[in-house]
Design an enzyme around this catalytic site. Structure first.
Site, short mmCIF file in Angstrom:
data_model
loop_
_atom_site.label_atom_id
_atom_site.label_comp_id
_atom_site.label_asym_id
_atom_site.label_seq_id
_atom_site.Cartn_x
_atom_site.Cartn_y
_atom_site.Cartn_z
N CYS A 368 -1.72 1.48 4.21
CA CYS A 368 -2.84 0.81 4.87
C CYS A 368 -3.36 1.54 6.11
O CYS A 368 -4.58 1.72 6.25
CB CYS A 368 -2.57 -0.65 5.15
N ARG A 397 10.62 4.31 1.85
CA ARG A 397 11.19 3.20 2.61
C ARG A 397 12.70 3.34 2.56
O ARG A 397 13.27 3.62 1.50
CB ARG A 397 10.78 1.86 2.00
N GLN A 415 2.67 3.83 -4.80
CA GLN A 415 1.95 2.58 -4.97
C GLN A 415 0.54 2.87 -5.48
O GLN A 415 -0.11 3.79 -4.99
CB GLN A 415 1.82 1.85 -3.63
N ASP A 417 -2.25 1.70 -4.65
CA ASP A 417 -2.58 0.85 -3.51
C ASP A 417 -4.08 0.89 -3.27
O ASP A 417 -4.70 1.93 -3.42
CB ASP A 417 -1.86 1.42 -2.29
N HIS A 419 -7.21 -0.87 -0.51
CA HIS A 419 -7.57 -1.75 0.58
C HIS A 419 -9.06 -1.97 0.53
O HIS A 419 -9.83 -1.02 0.50
CB HIS A 419 -7.12 -1.17 1.91
N LYS A 502 -1.16 -14.78 0.06
CA LYS A 502 -1.20 -13.79 -1.01
C LYS A 502 -1.05 -14.44 -2.37
O LYS A 502 -0.54 -15.55 -2.51
CB LYS A 502 -0.10 -12.75 -0.82
N HIS A 548 -5.36 -6.31 0.69
CA HIS A 548 -4.44 -5.29 0.16
C HIS A 548 -4.18 -5.68 -1.28
O HIS A 548 -3.92 -6.83 -1.55
CB HIS A 548 -3.07 -5.34 0.83
#
Length: 676
Positions: A368, A397, A415, A417, A419, A502, A548
């Site tokens: 992000c 991570r 990911q 991912d 946004h 979420k 997200h």
RNA sequence: GCUGAUGUAGCUCAGUGGUAGAGCACUCCCUUGGUAAGGGAGAGGUCAUGGGUUCAAGCCCCAUCAUCAGCUCCA
């Protein structure tokens, strides 16, 4: 003089019997053979209108094991439980799942009985039934060994052979507490104190010389648990808290007969044969290398090809749906992570900073902040929104050492991912589009069922930031989207991220297992931290909202789930080798090469086995690699420009012209067909 | 991170203190075949890593790393 109560049987007939009559009495009144076959009974007060779902759920909870039953709900009782009110009564035999659950709980008592006979110094925690068996948490200084488990299992057979009746004992709480105190049963004392009140009569169950604090119900006697096995031992924290004492948890499973027990272990073998770690090796898809470190994935050529296919699809689909692909760095200055709040809230999951020149850098655990910097790099007008930035971003991570699991739990992953920066008014349509997208992902990759959870805030919990009206608006839009799309969902209060609510989508695989992958989350926290703006129609700056979303979740995890879902037999469009060529003898090699060339020219992935093995061996090798199509090429085929087609899991389909096969294969790929 | 188990050839595994084994895979030779394993020969190991005990360690002890089953935590 006892009162009469009404018992309604499933056929609708009603019997009037004296209060205190037991289900066994009723069964026996119908037929002694029935009485012998019945395990437990399901009753529901006649006055009850409907079953309350929450109360039914509570039946399964730990709380319910000890505290009193939900008064109005249907419930399972033992055969010797005296009935005192008007009820509907269902006599459950061994074929009812509820009976099995009770039997497994009884098996836990049987195991505890055996355990205390062999190891009297052991202190008992709790011993519930689970979906696949049962366990008992116990405390003992010395660890139990494999041999101990075998001894326990052998002694359980004795307890079963003794056929001891399970008898409920109601006892004043003080007396039970005193007994347990004198035995230093610290865990039982805790449960009694937590789940009962002073002055209560508490429920104990006894079989033979063993008595346990337990609400029941149980099978009539230990002899009813005919097939069981002590399976494993593991650690478990007392009360599930890792700061507490660790107990030994002994697992077992039980069934009413040996056949079901065998079937259970056969099924476990099937699950193991689908294990993505096993198939990953067999099919040469990926590896994890000790010398490189735990939780880090090496994608081999065949796994890499599948990944490329998944990613190509995802990227094309993102672009088709109005996303813009971006790329952001893997390491960024520590300063950025301070602004984003990761330093403060996420540091324990991040790798430590590394020093370069005058600054400290950190490996990214999320994408992000990178996307935000792109947004922030130039002023935005409301006309520019929504901005949808998507990236297949590698994040790292730190995971604690015991937590890694194949592809499903790793330290470095990718990911898919994105946004979405948008105005508050755009939220609903953006979220709706995300959910459509997620559905399309699941359908494309062959998942038919999924569950949706809406995680909302708990106004009383201080961890949630933002005003009540912001939360209510956000939750309201999510709810409206789900309702409008007619998607059933479960609301979970208090499970939202700290910055916003979420929607999580859990997919259900062929074995019915649940996997958490896709997530769509709201965020007004990061836009505020980074001072994001757009100029509105009114000419004044406003703060955008961020969504997200990740659909595969992690490419690694999704791939792992795919392997298990397909048991390694990938559909045509994903299969790393789509067609295997088997020339019958060396004189057919030239024809095989020409077939290979023509198939490859059409975009198919082809492997030809030109070794000097026998044809059967070549077929077997391709079969073990789960190649969708095997083409046998001999004199007949070479003479007629045809191929003999053998289809995965179906077998020999005879010869067809090469062009006909090519046509079929191309269609399967283009349609992303699950069938062959 | 915690509890327990495990780590031997590319893979699956045997090997309880005295010179490292099997099957499959691999290489070569023979075999040239019709829908899931043809035959033979050969090559391949710092027994996870580092210490220790012992005349002698794959085997016993300690530490570390990794894997597995759970717990806890998570995409």
């Amino acid at each position: 003089m006892s009162n009469l109560i009404k018992i309604q049987l499933p056929d609708g007939s009603i019997r009037e019997v004296p209060a205190g009559t037991t289900p066994f009495d009723i069964a026996n009144g119908i037929s002694p053979r029935l009485a012998a076959a019945v395990v437990v009974a399901r009753i529901r007060p006649l006055t009850t209108v409907a079953v309350n779902e929450n109360e039914a759920a509570l039946e399964q909870s730990e709380e319910a094991m000890y505290s009193g039953p939900a008064s109005s709900a249907e419930r399972i009782v033992g055969l010797s439980t005296p009935l005192h009110e008007d009820v509907t009564l269902e006599l459950l035999k061994e074929n009812d799942p509820a009976s099995l659950r009770v039997a497994r709980h009884s098996a836990a008592h049987i195991m505890a009985t055996a355990l205390l006979e062999l190891f009297p110094e052991t202190k008992l925690g709790h011993g519930p039934a689970t979906d696949s068996g049962f366990f008992y948490d116990v405390y003992r200084e010395v660890p139990f060994t494999e041999a101990d488990l075998a001894a326990i299992e052998a002694r359980m057979a004795d307890v079963v052979a003794r056929d001891e009746p399970f008898v409920q004992i109601l006892e004043p709480r003080d007396q039970a507490l005193a007994d347990y105190k004198s035995d230093a049963e610290f865990m039982k004392i805790h449960f009694i104190e937590r789940f009962t009140k002073p002055g209560d009569e508490i429920s104990l169950y006894r079989n033979g010389n063993f008595t346990d604090f337990c609400r029941g119900p149980h099978v009539p006697s230990t002899g009813r648990v005919k097939a069981f096995k002590v399976t494993s031992i593991a650690g478990a924290y007392w009360l599930g808290d890792e700061n507490n004492q660790q107990l030994q948890r002994i697992y077992g499973t039980a069934f009413f007969n040996a056949k079901d027990l065998d079937a259970h272990f056969k099924q476990l073998e099937e699950i193991k044969a689908r294990d993505h770690r096993v198939l990953g090796k067999q099919l040469d898809l990926f590896s994890i290398q000790e010398v490189a470190g735990a939780g880090l994935i090496f994608w081999h050529p065949k796994g890499g090809l599948i990944r490329k296919t998944m990613e190509d699809w995802m990227r094309d689909e993102c672009i088709r749906r109005g996303y813009q692909m971006v790329f952001t760095p893997h390491i960024m200055r520590r300063e950025l992570w301070k602004i984003s709040g990761h330093e403060e809230n996420y540091a324990e999951n991040m790798y430590p900073p590394m020093e370069l020149d005058d600054a400290e850098y950190r490996l990214k655990p999320m994408n992000c902040p990178g996307h935000i910097l792109i947004y922030k790099n130039s002023p935005k007008s409301y006309r520019d929104l929504p901005q949808r930035y998507a990236e297949l971003g590698n994040v790292y991570r730190y995971e604690r050492s015991g937590t890694m699991h194949g592809l499903l739990r790793v330290r470095g992953f990718t990911q898919d991912d994105a946004h979405i920066f948008c105005t508050p008014e755009q939220i609903e349509s953006e979220v709706e589009a995300c959910i459509d997208f997620a559905e399309s992902v699941l359908k494309t990759f062959g998942f038919e069922k999924f569950l949706v959870e809406l995680s909302t805030w708990d106004p009383k919990d201080k961890k949630f930031i933002g005003s009540a009206d912001k939360w209510e608006n956000a939750v309201g839009s999510l709810t409206r989207v789900l309702d409008r799309k007619n998607i059933p969902y479960k609301t979970i209060p208090g499970e939202a991220a700290f910055y916003g609510p979420k929607i999580d989508i859990k997919l259900v695989d062929v074995l019915g297992r649940l996997w958490q992958l896709s997530t769509v989350q709201f965020d007004w926290n990061l836009p505020a931290r980074f001072d994001l703006e757009y100029i509105g129609e009114d000419g004044a700056p406003h703060q955008p909202v961020m969504v997200h979303r990740a659909l595969f979740g992690s490419v690694e995890r999704f791939f792992g789930v795919l392997i298990e879902h397909y048991a390694g037999a990938f559909p045509m469009w994903l299969a790393p080798v789509q067609v295997g060529l088997v020339p019958i003898s060396e004189k057919h090699h030239d024809y095989a090469k020409s077939v290979q060339q023509r198939l490859e020219a059409a975009g198919l992935r082809v492997e030809a086995d030109l070794s000097n093995q026998k044809m059967n061996a070549k077929i077997r090798d391709f079969g073990l690699q789960k190649v969708p199509f095997i083409l046998i090429l001999g004199d007949k085929e070479a003479a007629s420009d045809s191929v003999s087609v053998r289809v995965r899991a179906k077998g020999d389909e005879g010869s067809v012209h090469l062009d006909a096969f090519l046509d079929r294969a191309k269609k399967l790929v283009a349609n992303h067909s699950m069938e062959l």
